[in-house]
Design an enzyme around this catalytic site. Structure first.
Site, PDB file in Angstrom:
ATOM      1  NE  ARG A 108       7.834  32.525 110.906  1.00  0.00           N
ATOM      2  CZ  ARG A 108       7.224  31.454 110.431  1.00  0.00           C
ATOM      3  NH1 ARG A 108       7.791  30.248 110.543  1.00  0.00           N
ATOM      4  NH2 ARG A 108       6.047  31.556 109.846  1.00  0.00           N
TER       5      ARG A 108
ATOM      6  CE  LYS B 101       2.269  38.468 102.279  1.00  0.00           C
ATOM      7  NZ  LYS B 101       1.957  37.114 102.778  1.00  0.00           N
TER       8      LYS B 101
END
Length: 459
Positions: A314, A240
């Site tokens: 996830r 990020k």
């Protein structure tokens, strides 16, 4: 300050809650001295206005709290908390003006003005205490406040002090408080016990990944809560930018929220067999970090192509959901700070949820407003299933195209659950101070769920 109601005490001063439209009629029933004082003060009954009413000697003996207009209240949450923050220290009792249907919500908001995250610096929360309004379940509201404080404390704690190990310790402490059992599978034992994707995501971090399990209750329907416990998310090798890491201590907000909900359930003694599963990891960068292009095999046996290591939540949830499903639960609920797409869709204040169970969705929608815990149903849009099927593996963890990101993430998770299932894609962060909600971590979904569970599970 303890998030509890003041004891019923004759010394508690009266507080009059004033709707703007009802100010004149209220003044007509007051002594001339009081009416003149209020008119001279400029008090209008606007939200957040507070006016102390003195006796003949000038000492404050009562107060007025502005409650605004219905259309203004509709834009707010915890309206009375705006006044509670301005009242002087001491005990107050509602003397008039608070609608009975709003009493429980406003009382909770008042209690939450006493919350402060003061682990690293002393804070000054509101000190005015409230006697429980007539007709409310005071014990239940205190449970909600304490559970909300737990959620906020966990989310607000920076990653240096809230890693997978300390999240495990927090779960163990909660279990001990309510007589629940708690066990964890840690490090390479995740491979032995067939949690390969939890291991893959967390293996590069200095603090070992783990699967935390807490169980409570022996009668009633089986309810399993699964919370994303990514204690910090660098994005992995798909790193990020620095600005996107600033709030990544809250990437375990799903775990915090399921622990808050679990605390409510246990403290209130709901007749359920509760199971809480938290995959706790840090998504770090190191030589053994999982890579874009890797294909992981999940606990369920489905293979997953990694197209972005920053879509790690996830993955860890999938292994935990597969375990949840093996226990033949009556319902599985997952909560996760999962996608930026959810924020684009509904913003930070709404908690979007997914379910194929229309009755459960209706029950949730009908309880959320009264709980001051707004939610919004999103679709498990089956035609988008092909977007998460890359061809080279069963599933793709980050399909390209940039559209429907929250939906495709939810569809990914649904592949791992056969039981009745509900998924929340939450933000769990208050961006600026608001009445009853200090800037920082906060709960999204637990109070709405608590109110809906009796209908959802036929309790």
């Amino acid at each position: 300050m303890p998030l509890e109601f003041a004891p019923v005490d004759a010394s508690a001063r009266p507080l009059h809650v004033i709707d703007q439209a009802g100010l004149d009629s209220w003044l007509e029933g007051q002594p001339d001295r009081v009416a003149a004082w209020v008119r001279a003060s400029g008090f209008t009954g606007a939200i957040g206005q507070v006016l102390l009413i003195p006796d003949e000697a000038g000492a404050p003996v009562a107060a007025m709290a502005g409650y605004g207009k219905p259309e203004t209240r509709a834009r707010k949450r915890f309206v009375l908390a705006a006044a509670a923050e301005k009242l002087p220290e001491g005990a107050w009792r509602i003397a008039s003006g608070l609608p009975p249907e709003a009493a429980a919500t406003e009382a909770l908001g008042w209690l939450m003005t006493g919350y402060a995250f003061d682990r690293y610096k002393s804070q000054s929360p509101a000190k005015a205490r409230l006697v429980a309004p007539d007709g409310v379940d005071a014990a239940r509201i205190e449970v909600l406040a304490a559970s909300e404080a737990l959620i906020r404390d966990l989310v607000n704690t920076p990653a240096q002090d809230m890693g997978p190990d300390t999240l495990q310790a927090a779960t163990e402490a909660l279990a001990a408080e309510f007589g629940a059992s708690c066990a964890s599978v840690v490090g390479d034992d995740l491979l032995t016990h067939n949690f390969p994707m939890i291991h893959a995501v967390g293996r590069a971090a200095a603090r070992a990944p783990r699967l935390i399990e807490m169980c409570w209750g022996e009668v009633g329907p089986k309810l399993t809560l699964v919370g994303k416990g990514v204690c910090f998310d660098t994005g992995g090798l798909d790193l990020k930018p620095a600005s996107s890491m600033l709030l990544m201590k809250k990437d375990m907000g799903g775990a915090a929220n399921v622990l808050g909900l679990a605390r409510m359930i246990m403290a209130l003694g709901l007749k359920v067999q509760l199971r809480v599963l938290i995959p706790a990891v840090e998504n770090a960068v190191a030589g053994d970090a999982f890579r874009p292009g890797d294909i992981l095999t999940s606990r369920k046996g489905l293979t997953v192509e990694i197209n972005n290591t920053d879509a790690e939540g996830r993955l860890v949830l999938a292994d935990a959901l597969a375990l949840a499903d093996e226990g033949a639960p009556d319902m599985v609920i997952s909560m996760a700070t999962l996608t930026g797409a959810a924020r684009v869709a509904v913003g930070p204040d709404l908690a979007p949820f997914y379910t194929d169970d229309d009755a459960a969705a209706q029950a949730l929608a009908e309880t959320a407003a009264g709980a001051a815990d707004p939610v919004w149903r999103m679709p498990f849009h089956t035609p988008y299933e092909e977007l998460i099927e890359p061809g080279i593996a069963d599933l793709d963890n980050a399909p390209g195209g940039g559209m429907a990101g929250s939906i495709t993430a939810a569809l990914f998770l649904r592949r791992f659950v056969a039981a009745r299932y509900m998924h929340f894609d939450i933000f769990s962060w208050q961006q600026a101070n608001a009445p009853g909600r200090t800037k920082g971590g906060f709960g999204q979904g637990p109070r709405a769920l608590l109110g809906a569970l009796p209908r959802m599970l036929n309790l």
